[in-house]
Structures are given as structure tokens and as C-alpha cells.
Design a protein around this motif. Structure first.
Motif, PDB file in Angstrom:
ATOM      1  N   ARG A 241      -4.088   5.450  -0.450  1.00  0.00           N
ATOM      2  CA  ARG A 241      -4.981   6.606  -0.559  1.00  0.00           C
ATOM      3  C   ARG A 241      -5.274   7.193   0.816  1.00  0.00           C
ATOM      4  N   ASN A 242      -5.486   6.309   1.793  1.00  0.00           N
ATOM      5  CA  ASN A 242      -5.766   6.778   3.147  1.00  0.00           C
ATOM      6  C   ASN A 242      -4.596   7.583   3.702  1.00  0.00           C
ATOM      7  N   LEU A 243      -3.378   7.094   3.477  1.00  0.00           N
ATOM      8  CA  LEU A 243      -2.194   7.802   3.975  1.00  0.00           C
ATOM      9  C   LEU A 243      -1.990   9.117   3.235  1.00  0.00           C
ATOM     10  N   ALA A 249       3.037  12.299   5.053  1.00  0.00           N
ATOM     11  CA  ALA A 249       4.168  11.418   4.732  1.00  0.00           C
ATOM     12  C   ALA A 249       4.546  11.566   3.267  1.00  0.00           C
ATOM     13  N   THR A 250       5.828  11.402   2.980  1.00  0.00           N
ATOM     14  CA  THR A 250       6.281  11.490   1.593  1.00  0.00           C
ATOM     15  C   THR A 250       5.761  10.312   0.786  1.00  0.00           C
ATOM     16  N   VAL A 251       5.745  10.475  -0.529  1.00  0.00           N
ATOM     17  CA  VAL A 251       5.306   9.394  -1.403  1.00  0.00           C
ATOM     18  C   VAL A 251       6.202   8.173  -1.222  1.00  0.00           C
ATOM     19  N   ALA A 252       7.506   8.402  -1.042  1.00  0.00           N
ATOM     20  CA  ALA A 252       8.430   7.275  -0.851  1.00  0.00           C
ATOM     21  C   ALA A 252       8.099   6.516   0.434  1.00  0.00           C
ATOM     22  N   ALA A 253       7.783   7.248   1.505  1.00  0.00           N
ATOM     23  CA  ALA A 253       7.450   6.592   2.772  1.00  0.00           C
ATOM     24  C   ALA A 253       6.148   5.809   2.654  1.00  0.00           C
ATOM     25  N   ILE A 254       5.191   6.377   1.955  1.00  0.00           N
ATOM     26  CA  ILE A 254       3.920   5.675   1.766  1.00  0.00           C
ATOM     27  C   ILE A 254       4.132   4.436   0.911  1.00  0.00           C
ATOM     28  N   SER A 277      -1.196  10.695 -10.461  1.00  0.00           N
ATOM     29  CA  SER A 277      -0.043  10.325  -9.647  1.00  0.00           C
ATOM     30  C   SER A 277      -0.408  10.485  -8.170  1.00  0.00           C
ATOM     31  N   PRO A 278       0.385   9.904  -7.256  1.00  0.00           N
ATOM     32  CA  PRO A 278       0.093  10.094  -5.833  1.00  0.00           C
ATOM     33  C   PRO A 278       0.015  11.568  -5.437  1.00  0.00           C
ATOM     34  N   THR A 279       0.925  12.383  -5.964  1.00  0.00           N
ATOM     35  CA  THR A 279       0.899  13.810  -5.633  1.00  0.00           C
ATOM     36  C   THR A 279      -0.342  14.486  -6.184  1.00  0.00           C
TER      37      THR A 279
END
Length: 287
Positions: A241-243, A249-254, A277-279
Motif C-alpha cells: 500500500r505504501n508503494l 512503480a508498476t504493480v508487477a514491480a511492487i 485491486s492494486p490499481t
């Protein structure tokens, strides 16, 4: 030589019983209220005996010297950084030791929420003592209570004292649940916090901190309300969540940053926990 009318530099305030009865009918102070409070420094010859107990519960914090308490036929020695909690209606006696009279902050409490708070603290007539880890914080809150009620006994002051008392009691609960520096739980929590990018086996972690897996799981449940892996997952999701909030950063990188090689699995897990979702979470208005 005994001081007949108190102790040098003492502080003491007693809320009139009429005011206590009136406050007991109000929404906040009926749940928790301070009825008496004070500070007794170097309380030579201090002695209190109440064979029938009193209507309020008593909290005494010893900050220096020593004292004693006798409850249900058992005598307890009380030293610095120790709190004595006596439930309402419990016969008791307590006082300062002769060789090193205690210095104490104290308050009498009543209210509908008090029995649950005392239960959460984990004390009772058979086990009335508990160590106080952050003495400075506890003293500051008791000083706030005394100072507030020294000013007046208005509804606002009674509510302010109740708020400080609530903070004091809940802080004691939290401190008892949290690990002591260097103990197995603290070391396990620190290890998990440093390894958000990988998974951890409970058996390996338990072996590393020197306890059995079942005992480690019990320690985590008592401190966090969940198990070891649930705590680790919560830490990893907090970092995710912080990132999402502070980087582009992309969801994949996170996902990789918090130990999920598969971004789709991470997204499913994130959505299960956050109902977004993350997005969706990143695009949600916050603050």
C-alpha cells in the motif's frame, strides 16, 4: 516524624460524591470516571485499610521506594515501576515500607467499561500487580489526570480525566501484549519486518528464536490477534500500500518487492484483503 495531614508536596483531589452521581448519568463519564486521584511523594507511614473494600477500583503506580499490599490474605511487595490494581469491593490494605517509603501516583476509577478494561489488563484480586514498561508515559497520564481535576470538577474536566485514564489503561493493555526487546516474539517480529520480499516458514522462524512452532504461534495470536503468517502478510500488504501511494512503480514491480513473483497472484491476494485491486486502490481518493 509522621505527617498527620498528608505528605510534603503531596497532591490530592476528591470529586464530591454528588458530582460523581451526576457524572455517572452522563454518556461518557458513566463508562469511565476518575473519582479520586493524587500524588504522594516519599509517603512515610502511609497506611490504608479497607476491610470492606470500596465502590471504586484502585490503581496505584509506585515510581520510587517500596510498599506492600494485602489482598485476600496474600501480602505483596511493590517496588518501582509496578502498578497495583484492586478491583472494586475487594477487601484490602496497603502502605509504604518502613525502610524505603514509596512514592505513588494513584486514582480511583468507576464506570461500566472498567471491568472489561481490568480484565484486558490481566489483573485481579488474586494477581493484583503488573510491571509498567514505560513509567514516564504512565506518570505523564496520571499527572494529566491530577492536574485536570485540581483545576475543577466540571463535566468537561471529568471527561478530560476520563480520557487520560482510558489512555492509561489501554496503554497498559498494549504494552503487556507487545514483546519485550530481545524476547522471542520481538526477535521474530523484527525478522519478519526485514524480510518482506520473501516467504518464511513458521518452523524455521521458531527454531531461530528458540521456541516451538506452537508456542510462537500462541505468542503471535496474543499480541496481534492472528498467526505468524497472517502477521507477515499484513506487513507485506502494508508495504505494498505504501508503494502504491508513494511511487509510480508498476504493480508487477511492487509485487516482487513484497515477495510475490506472480503479479496476478499478488493482485488476487491484494483484492481479497482490500476489496479493491492494486490499481483501484492506487486511484482511490485518500485523505
Amino acid at each position: 516524624m509522621p505527617i498527620q495531614e498528608g505528605f510534603a508536596n503531596q497532591r490530592l483531589t476528591v470529586v464530591p460524591r454528588r458530582v460523581v452521581i451526576e457524572a455517572h448519568s452522563r454518556p461518557v463519564t458513566r463508562r469511565l470516571m476518575v473519582t479520586d486521584t493524587g500524588y504522594y511523594p516519599h509517603a512515610t507511614d502511609h497506611l490504608m485499610k479497607r476491610p470492606g473494600g470500596i465502590a471504586e477500583s484502585i490503581l496505584i503506580l509506585c515510581t520510587a521506594g517500596t510498599g506492600w499490599a494485602e489482598i485476600e490474605g496474600t501480602r505483596h511487595r511493590i517496588g518501582s515501576s509496578t502498578a497495583l490494581v484492586i478491583p472494586h469491593g475487594t477487601p484490602h490494605a496497603y502502605g509504604a515500607s518502613e525502610d524505603a517509603p514509596w512514592t505513588i501516583w494513584w486514582c480511583h476509577l468507576r464506570g461500566t467499561d472498567l471491568p472489561e478494561l481490568v480484565k484486558e489488563i490481566g489483573v485481579g484480586a488474586s494477581r493484583p500487580l503488573l510491571p509498567i514498561r514505560r513509567l514516564d508515559r504512565a506518570v505523564a497520564l496520571l499527572d494529566e489526570i491530577v492536574t485536570t481535576l485540581e483545576r475543577d470538577h466540571s463535566p468537561a474536566s471529568l471527561m478530560g480525566a476520563a480520557g487520560a485514564a482510558w489512555k492509561l489503561l489501554t496503554q497498559i493493555v498494549v504494552d503487556r501484549a507487545m514483546p519485550v526487546p530481545g524476547d522471542p516474539l520481538q526477535r521474530a517480529m523484527a525478522y519478519l519486518a526485514e524480510r518482506l520480499d520473501s516467504t518464511v516458514r513458521v518452523a524455521d522462524l521458531a527454531s531461530m528464536v528458540g521456541v516451538s512452532p506452537s508456542h510462537l504461534s500462541a505468542l503471535f495470536r496474543r499480541a496481534t490477534g492472528g498467526g505468524v503468517l497472517a502477521h507477515h502478510t499484513a506487513l507485506r500488504m502494508a508495504q505494498a500500500r505504501n508503494l502504491l501511494d508513494t511511487t509510480d512503480a508498476t504493480v508487477a514491480a511492487i509485487a516482487r518487492e513484497v515477495g510475490y513473483p506472480d503479479p496476478f497472484y499478488f493482485s488476487r491476494h491484494f483484492k481479497r484483503m482490500h476489496e479493491a485491486s492494486p490499481t483501484e486502490y492506487r486511484n482511490r481518493a485518500k485523505g
